[in-house]
Design a protein around this motif. Structure first.
Motif, PDB file in Angstrom:
ATOM      1  N   ARG A  30       5.498   7.404  -3.488  1.00  0.00           N
ATOM      2  CA  ARG A  30       5.808   6.324  -2.544  1.00  0.00           C
ATOM      3  C   ARG A  30       7.035   5.551  -3.015  1.00  0.00           C
ATOM      4  NH1 ARG A  30       2.539   8.915  -0.076  1.00  0.00           N
ATOM      5  NH2 ARG A  30       0.749   8.174   1.131  1.00  0.00           N
ATOM      6  N   PRO A  31       8.192   6.243  -3.191  1.00  0.00           N
ATOM      7  CA  PRO A  31       9.380   5.544  -3.683  1.00  0.00           C
ATOM      8  C   PRO A  31       9.771   4.377  -2.765  1.00  0.00           C
ATOM      9  CG  PRO A  31       9.949   7.725  -2.801  1.00  0.00           C
ATOM     10  CD  PRO A  31       8.463   7.666  -2.904  1.00  0.00           C
ATOM     11  N   GLU A  32       9.445   4.520  -1.477  1.00  0.00           N
ATOM     12  CA  GLU A  32       9.815   3.467  -0.526  1.00  0.00           C
ATOM     13  C   GLU A  32       9.023   2.181  -0.739  1.00  0.00           C
ATOM     14  OE1 GLU A  32       8.151   6.228   0.042  1.00  0.00           O
ATOM     15  OE2 GLU A  32       6.676   6.009   1.653  1.00  0.00           O
ATOM     16  N   TYR A  33       7.934   2.252  -1.528  1.00  0.00           N
ATOM     17  CA  TYR A  33       7.149   1.046  -1.819  1.00  0.00           C
ATOM     18  C   TYR A  33       7.697   0.269  -3.019  1.00  0.00           C
ATOM     19  CZ  TYR A  33       3.231   2.838   1.073  1.00  0.00           C
ATOM     20  OH  TYR A  33       2.439   3.299   2.086  1.00  0.00           O
ATOM     21  N   THR A 156      -2.352  17.526  -5.803  1.00  0.00           N
ATOM     22  CA  THR A 156      -2.398  18.506  -4.717  1.00  0.00           C
ATOM     23  C   THR A 156      -2.557  17.822  -3.363  1.00  0.00           C
ATOM     24  OG1 THR A 156      -3.374  20.131  -6.219  1.00  0.00           O
ATOM     25  CG2 THR A 156      -3.643  20.539  -3.852  1.00  0.00           C
ATOM     26  N   SER A 157      -3.441  16.829  -3.316  1.00  0.00           N
ATOM     27  CA  SER A 157      -3.692  16.125  -2.048  1.00  0.00           C
ATOM     28  C   SER A 157      -2.431  15.406  -1.574  1.00  0.00           C
ATOM     29  CB  SER A 157      -4.826  15.107  -2.224  1.00  0.00           C
ATOM     30  OG  SER A 157      -5.993  15.729  -2.705  1.00  0.00           O
ATOM     31  N   LEU A 158      -1.753  14.751  -2.506  1.00  0.00           N
ATOM     32  CA  LEU A 158      -0.524  14.045  -2.131  1.00  0.00           C
ATOM     33  C   LEU A 158       0.558  15.031  -1.694  1.00  0.00           C
ATOM     34  CD1 LEU A 158      -0.675  11.332  -4.912  1.00  0.00           C
ATOM     35  CD2 LEU A 158      -0.433  10.824  -2.466  1.00  0.00           C
ATOM     36  N   ALA A 159       0.615  16.171  -2.363  1.00  0.00           N
ATOM     37  CA  ALA A 159       1.606  17.186  -1.990  1.00  0.00           C
ATOM     38  C   ALA A 159       1.309  17.740  -0.593  1.00  0.00           C
ATOM     39  CB  ALA A 159       1.615  18.315  -3.021  1.00  0.00           C
ATOM     40  N   ILE A 160       0.030  17.918  -0.283  1.00  0.00           N
ATOM     41  CA  ILE A 160      -0.326  18.424   1.051  1.00  0.00           C
ATOM     42  C   ILE A 160      -0.006  17.384   2.120  1.00  0.00           C
ATOM     43  CG2 ILE A 160      -2.282  19.094   2.532  1.00  0.00           C
ATOM     44  CD1 ILE A 160      -3.465  20.535   0.061  1.00  0.00           C
ATOM     45  N   GLU A 161      -0.328  16.116   1.823  1.00  0.00           N
ATOM     46  CA  GLU A 161       0.020  15.056   2.784  1.00  0.00           C
ATOM     47  C   GLU A 161       1.524  15.068   3.060  1.00  0.00           C
ATOM     48  OE1 GLU A 161       0.826  11.206   1.475  1.00  0.00           O
ATOM     49  OE2 GLU A 161      -0.210  10.177   3.118  1.00  0.00           O
ATOM     50  N   LYS A 162       2.321  15.168   1.993  1.00  0.00           N
ATOM     51  CA  LYS A 162       3.782  15.122   2.144  1.00  0.00           C
ATOM     52  C   LYS A 162       4.280  16.314   2.955  1.00  0.00           C
ATOM     53  CE  LYS A 162       8.015  14.266  -0.435  1.00  0.00           C
ATOM     54  NZ  LYS A 162       8.846  15.179   0.365  1.00  0.00           N
ATOM     55  N   GLU A 163       3.738  17.494   2.634  1.00  0.00           N
ATOM     56  CA  GLU A 163       4.138  18.703   3.364  1.00  0.00           C
ATOM     57  C   GLU A 163       3.806  18.564   4.848  1.00  0.00           C
ATOM     58  OE1 GLU A 163       5.752  21.334   2.142  1.00  0.00           O
ATOM     59  OE2 GLU A 163       5.653  22.573   3.967  1.00  0.00           O
ATOM     60  N   MET A 164       2.606  18.068   5.130  1.00  0.00           N
ATOM     61  CA  MET A 164       2.207  17.890   6.526  1.00  0.00           C
ATOM     62  C   MET A 164       3.137  16.913   7.239  1.00  0.00           C
ATOM     63  SD  MET A 164      -1.957  17.686   6.356  1.00  0.00           S
ATOM     64  CE  MET A 164      -2.971  19.181   6.434  1.00  0.00           C
ATOM     65  N   LYS A 165       3.419  15.792   6.582  1.00  0.00           N
ATOM     66  CA  LYS A 165       4.290  14.790   7.212  1.00  0.00           C
ATOM     67  C   LYS A 165       5.696  15.345   7.412  1.00  0.00           C
ATOM     68  CE  LYS A 165       2.014  10.448   6.344  1.00  0.00           C
ATOM     69  NZ  LYS A 165       1.922   9.172   5.631  1.00  0.00           N
ATOM     70  N   ASP A 166       6.183  16.105   6.422  1.00  0.00           N
ATOM     71  CA  ASP A 166       7.513  16.703   6.548  1.00  0.00           C
ATOM     72  C   ASP A 166       7.586  17.642   7.752  1.00  0.00           C
ATOM     73  OD1 ASP A 166       8.340  15.313   4.343  1.00  0.00           O
ATOM     74  OD2 ASP A 166       8.325  17.013   2.957  1.00  0.00           O
ATOM     75  N   ARG A 167       6.437  18.220   8.100  1.00  0.00           N
ATOM     76  CA  ARG A 167       6.404  19.118   9.266  1.00  0.00           C
ATOM     77  C   ARG A 167       6.113  18.366  10.568  1.00  0.00           C
ATOM     78  NH1 ARG A 167       3.480  24.741   7.404  1.00  0.00           N
ATOM     79  NH2 ARG A 167       4.512  24.908   5.383  1.00  0.00           N
ATOM     80  N   GLY A 168       6.010  17.053  10.474  1.00  0.00           N
ATOM     81  CA  GLY A 168       5.738  16.278  11.682  1.00  0.00           C
ATOM     82  C   GLY A 168       4.268  16.202  12.047  1.00  0.00           C
ATOM     83  N   MET A 169       3.391  16.674  11.132  1.00  0.00           N
ATOM     84  CA  MET A 169       1.959  16.558  11.401  1.00  0.00           C
ATOM     85  C   MET A 169       1.513  15.121  11.113  1.00  0.00           C
ATOM     86  SD  MET A 169       0.851  20.155   9.549  1.00  0.00           S
ATOM     87  CE  MET A 169      -0.919  20.048   9.809  1.00  0.00           C
ATOM     88  N   ASP A 170       0.420  14.741  11.756  1.00  0.00           N
ATOM     89  CA  ASP A 170      -0.133  13.398  11.593  1.00  0.00           C
ATOM     90  C   ASP A 170      -1.155  13.462  10.451  1.00  0.00           C
ATOM     91  OD1 ASP A 170      -0.794  10.789  12.050  1.00  0.00           O
ATOM     92  OD2 ASP A 170      -1.955  11.167  13.873  1.00  0.00           O
ATOM     93  N   ALA A 171      -0.827  12.868   9.318  1.00  0.00           N
ATOM     94  CA  ALA A 171      -1.684  13.035   8.136  1.00  0.00           C
ATOM     95  C   ALA A 171      -1.697  11.771   7.284  1.00  0.00           C
ATOM     96  CB  ALA A 171      -1.181  14.206   7.289  1.00  0.00           C
ATOM     97  N   ASP A 172      -2.842  11.515   6.652  1.00  0.00           N
ATOM     98  CA  ASP A 172      -2.958  10.408   5.708  1.00  0.00           C
ATOM     99  C   ASP A 172      -3.720  10.842   4.467  1.00  0.00           C
ATOM    100  OD1 ASP A 172      -1.849   7.896   6.885  1.00  0.00           O
ATOM    101  OD2 ASP A 172      -3.208   8.453   8.526  1.00  0.00           O
ATOM    102  N   PHE A 173      -3.108  10.608   3.330  1.00  0.00           N
ATOM    103  CA  PHE A 173      -3.810  10.768   2.054  1.00  0.00           C
ATOM    104  C   PHE A 173      -4.868   9.680   1.957  1.00  0.00           C
ATOM    105  CE2 PHE A 173      -4.094   9.213  -2.368  1.00  0.00           C
ATOM    106  CZ  PHE A 173      -4.480  10.366  -3.029  1.00  0.00           C
TER     107      PHE A 173
END
Lengths: 334, 334
Positions: A30-33, A156-173
């Motif tokens: 969360r670098p933006e935080y 792993t969970s954070l990486a999956i959330e990021k991958e999903m968001k990068d693809r435009g999927m709606d996801a929350d860790f």
């Protein structure tokens, strides 16, 4: 409980980079935080953020000072306390995931009250959770499970959330441990909930959602860990996971903290997790395996993963070396 | 935590016999602990003990007033409090397993402090428990597990302890819920422990013992209960049980409190419990099944148990109708 952003990361007197791994996790995911970092003179860690005084951080907009370092010997030193008081006086909340509570230090409690600020001990539940009701709810959920503790479930969970968001999927860790909570600002420390409410706490933090939305839930412990499997069981049941990802560290010689206990076989472990998950979601299935191969060289790592992939018939990746794209690909095909 | 004996059982203003089932349980299983009962004018329950005033009970040697009745609407009434204060002033401790804590009532706390007495809220852990270490320990342990909650695990465990003691075996019932704790004066309410310490709490209350000694451990919940299976898992792992007894209620239409969930098949349930138990004790095995047939007439009950016995190949008994002798016989043959 929701931490106010952005954060000033407190690295304190970290003895080395590892001691500040919580801060590093926040910076990574969360670098933006993060507006900056605060370090005492003796600090040996560096998250690569701008060093700031309390006053500079407040000027830069910081709303919460997050303690991103382990406290030596479990003691919150006077040197720390004086910085924390300065932060409260300057208008910041403070958040920590330490065993020792900020709320047990009278000087901090008094100062926070005086200035209308909050002290968040995120390891300890700040609300009462209901008993789980087990009722199906809308939206999709992915849960990471493990052969053992500390095998990369949060990463792993954070990486999956990021991958999903990068693809435009709606996801929350969804965080279930103190580091995850500090990274994202919300969640529950599942192992600190009263036993009756483990599954209910997880239902609460992963509520009904849009059908296409994914909660990516951080797992805890392992069904095969003799100390913590109760937490894992409640977490699995409360998650009602549609998709499971198994996390594994291939060089570990015994279960963490339990020299008498060997790690389970991968297939036995997957079968047990699937059986538990299917109690509350009969459609639960594995969508991949995430291997922490940091202790192997690249050749050995690739060979290991290729052999395991053949065995389990699912994408096997090291999220750090390769990313989790192939797991999300597989998920999207189902 | 160890309650001082003997007890005066407080039946209060119980609306019917069921409301005083905790008191009845103490009277049934530990009659030697009970000097008498205290009833308010409106009490509709009767444990068959001598009715006593507080003064009479103290003269008869009572050391602890045990609240053996549920409080209506979760409220501890002023009428109750005045009796409890009289008991504290007369020299008794007070013990209760209610949701509402005695220790949250200032008048009681103040009176107890003034007179040097103790208030025991046995539902809530009074000590910190360690994380389970999973190390094998000496002595033998039997654990009751269930297809569901409230199927007779406590009753079965107490019946097995009594049968063992009647045969001259060295055995101790180990309570894991508030009623069991009040009956025997010690134990831990497993579902009220912080999740990380479930298995550790059970290890603590069932320590290493003589090789021939049996701990008979009261189970909680069910691996197939979507709300509470985390508690059950930790309890199984902490028990390191040598012997398991499955408890079942054959007329139940769904899991208690969960209309969406059917009861598991007996064989599936046994297999899952055995798998969990074998993590910490590879020699774990089932030694019998205990059926609560109170909702069936005698013919139907006997037919049901006979068919089930053929299916599972183990003694199947209703401890209330038939006793648990055949289970203890089987155990002794192994």
């Amino acid at each position: 409980m929701e931490l106010k952003k952005p954060y000033l990361l407190f690295l304190g007197d970290a003895a080395d980079a590892l001691a500040a791994k919580v801060a590093q996790g926040i910076k990574t995911w969360r670098p933006e935080y993060c507006v900056g970092q605060f370090r005492l003179d003796s600090c040996k860690a560096d998250c690569g953020l701008t060093d700031m005084s309390i006053a500079e951080a407040v000027n830069a907009g910081a709303k919460t000072l997050v303690i991103g370092v382990a406290n030596r010997g479990g003691i919150i030193s006077d040197e720390w306390v004086s910085v924390l008081i300065e932060a409260l006086e300057a208008g910041m909340d403070i958040a920590a995931g330490l065993h020792n509570k900020l709320n047990d230090i009278p000087a901090l409690v008094e100062c926070a009250q005086k200035h209308g600020r909050s002290l968040f001990d995120v390891r300890y539940p700040s609300q009462a959770y209901p008993v789980a009701n087990g009722k199906p709810r809308s939206g999709k959920r992915l849960l990471t499970v493990g052969t053992d503790c500390s095998v990369g479930k949060m990463y792993t969970s954070l990486a999956i959330e990021k991958e999903m968001k990068d693809r435009g999927m709606d996801a929350d860790f969804r965080a279930t441990g103190q580091t995850g909570i500090l990274i994202t600002g919300g969640g529950v420390s599942a192992d600190c909930v009263v036993a009756d409410f483990i599954a209910g706490a997880i239902e609460t933090i992963t509520p009904a959602n849009d059908e296409a939305h994914w909660d990516v839930i951080e797992g805890q412990g392992s069904l095969f860990h003799a100390s913590f499997a109760g937490v894992t069981t409640g977490l699995i049941h409360g998650s009602q996971a549609d998709a499971l990802v198994l996390c594994h560290e291939p060089t570990r010689e015994h279960m963490r903290g339990l020299p008498e206990y060997k790690l389970p076989e991968i297939d036995v472990c997957m079968e047990a997790n699937l059986a538990a998950a299917r109690l509350t979601n009969p459609a639960a299935r594995f969508v991949g395996v995430s291997v922490n191969t940091s202790a192997l060289d690249e050749d050995a790592a690739l060979t290991y993963m290729s052999q395991l992939e053949e065995k389990v018939g699912l994408p096997v990746v090291d999220p750090f070396r390769q990313g989790v794209g192939r797991i999300v690909d597989h998920l999207s095909e189902l």
